[in-house]
Design a protein around this motif. Sequence first.
Motif, short mmCIF file in Angstrom:
data_model
loop_
_atom_site.label_atom_id
_atom_site.label_comp_id
_atom_site.label_asym_id
_atom_site.label_seq_id
_atom_site.Cartn_x
_atom_site.Cartn_y
_atom_site.Cartn_z
N HIS A 35 0.84 -1.20 0.00
CA HIS A 35 0.00 0.00 0.00
C HIS A 35 0.87 1.26 0.00
N ILE A 36 1.88 1.23 0.87
CA ILE A 36 2.76 2.40 1.02
C ILE A 36 3.50 2.70 -0.27
N ASP A 37 4.04 1.66 -0.89
CA ASP A 37 4.77 1.85 -2.14
C ASP A 37 3.85 2.38 -3.24
N ALA A 38 2.63 1.83 -3.30
CA ALA A 38 1.69 2.24 -4.35
C ALA A 38 1.18 3.66 -4.14
N ALA A 39 1.11 4.10 -2.87
CA ALA A 39 0.58 5.43 -2.56
C ALA A 39 1.64 6.52 -2.60
N GLY A 40 2.90 6.11 -2.71
CA GLY A 40 3.97 7.11 -2.78
C GLY A 40 4.61 7.43 -1.46
N GLY A 41 4.44 6.57 -0.47
CA GLY A 41 5.10 6.78 0.82
C GLY A 41 4.12 6.78 1.98
N ILE A 42 4.66 6.70 3.19
CA ILE A 42 3.84 6.62 4.40
C ILE A 42 3.01 7.87 4.61
N THR A 43 3.65 9.02 4.54
CA THR A 43 2.94 10.28 4.79
C THR A 43 1.81 10.49 3.78
N ALA A 44 2.11 10.24 2.52
CA ALA A 44 1.09 10.41 1.48
C ALA A 44 -0.08 9.46 1.70
N ALA A 45 0.22 8.23 2.10
CA ALA A 45 -0.83 7.24 2.31
C ALA A 45 -1.73 7.61 3.49
N ILE A 46 -1.12 8.01 4.61
CA ILE A 46 -1.91 8.39 5.79
C ILE A 46 -2.75 9.62 5.50
N ARG B 87 9.25 -1.02 8.33
CA ARG B 87 10.33 -1.98 8.11
C ARG B 87 11.65 -1.55 8.72
N ASN B 88 11.73 -0.29 9.15
CA ASN B 88 12.97 0.21 9.75
C ASN B 88 12.65 1.44 10.60
N LEU B 89 13.67 1.99 11.27
CA LEU B 89 13.45 3.11 12.17
C LEU B 89 13.05 4.38 11.44
N ASP B 90 13.54 4.57 10.23
CA ASP B 90 13.15 5.76 9.46
C ASP B 90 11.65 5.74 9.16
N GLU B 91 11.15 4.58 8.77
CA GLU B 91 9.71 4.46 8.50
C GLU B 91 8.91 4.63 9.79
N LEU B 92 9.44 4.13 10.90
CA LEU B 92 8.78 4.30 12.19
C LEU B 92 8.62 5.78 12.53
N LYS B 93 9.70 6.54 12.36
CA LYS B 93 9.66 7.98 12.66
C LYS B 93 8.68 8.70 11.75
N GLU B 94 8.66 8.32 10.48
CA GLU B 94 7.75 8.97 9.54
C GLU B 94 6.29 8.67 9.90
N ALA B 95 6.03 7.42 10.28
CA ALA B 95 4.67 7.03 10.64
C ALA B 95 4.19 7.81 11.87
N LEU B 96 5.08 7.99 12.83
CA LEU B 96 4.74 8.76 14.03
C LEU B 96 4.44 10.21 13.67
N SER B 97 5.27 10.78 12.83
CA SER B 97 5.09 12.18 12.43
C SER B 97 3.81 12.39 11.63
N ALA B 98 3.45 11.37 10.85
CA ALA B 98 2.27 11.48 9.99
C ALA B 98 0.97 11.21 10.74
N GLY B 99 1.07 10.77 11.99
CA GLY B 99 -0.13 10.58 12.80
C GLY B 99 -0.75 9.20 12.77
N ALA B 100 0.07 8.18 12.58
CA ALA B 100 -0.45 6.81 12.63
C ALA B 100 -1.00 6.50 14.02
N ASP B 101 -2.10 5.77 14.08
CA ASP B 101 -2.69 5.39 15.37
C ASP B 101 -1.98 4.19 15.98
N ILE B 102 -1.56 3.27 15.13
CA ILE B 102 -0.91 2.04 15.57
C ILE B 102 0.27 1.78 14.64
N ILE B 103 1.35 1.28 15.19
CA ILE B 103 2.53 0.98 14.36
C ILE B 103 2.94 -0.47 14.56
N MET B 104 3.14 -1.15 13.45
CA MET B 104 3.64 -2.52 13.49
C MET B 104 5.10 -2.53 13.06
#
Length: 223
Positions: free
Chosen positions: A169-180, A198-215
Amino acid sequence: MTLNKIYVDNLIKTALLEDINYCDVTTDYLIPEEQDGNARFVAKADGIVCGTEVAVRVFTLLDDTVTYEILKKDGEEVQKGDVILTLKGKTRTLLKGERTALNLIQHMSGIATASHRYAQIVEGTNASIADTRKTLPGLRPLQKYAVMTGGAKNHRYNLSDAAMLKDNHIDAAGGITAAITALRKKIGHMTKIEVETRNLDELKEALSAGADIIMLDNMSPVV
């Protein structure tokens, strides 16, 4: 959690039709129609029992005159040799339903036993064990029920429960921030967004973008 009776009946009917088809050649030609019999379900190993009501329903769907006694309820620990339930009814009915009932209760008890084993490992911590959607087609309600019976928790029940952004989903949407950002504009206010990282950089981006839950997907405890 309780199982939907309509679902259980439909599943059992499908299983019985698959197994019996138009007749049970051995039982129908060998056993007199009027013969009565008894049956016992006995634990072959230690574990957590699950699926007793489902197993019993196999027989009562075949013949509503079957009587039974459940001696070990779902979620109870059993030892090898324990009698889980007993049945009385026509011998033909007991023989025709035996394999379907055993398949279901064995499968559910196996899941509940494994679930209990993992739940015990994290007991006393803030962690919990959750399942996935990697279930067998048509059996998800039974398998999810068995997980909870064993002491673990259900993750998403199906795709409509929550938004979960996986790598594709993330790859198809153009990244974590764009998808959220795109999802927030369309989903309801009660729908949560989970992001698979998949890594700490993605974790930080997901947090910044406002993800409710992170796997943390297949990430080592040490990163």
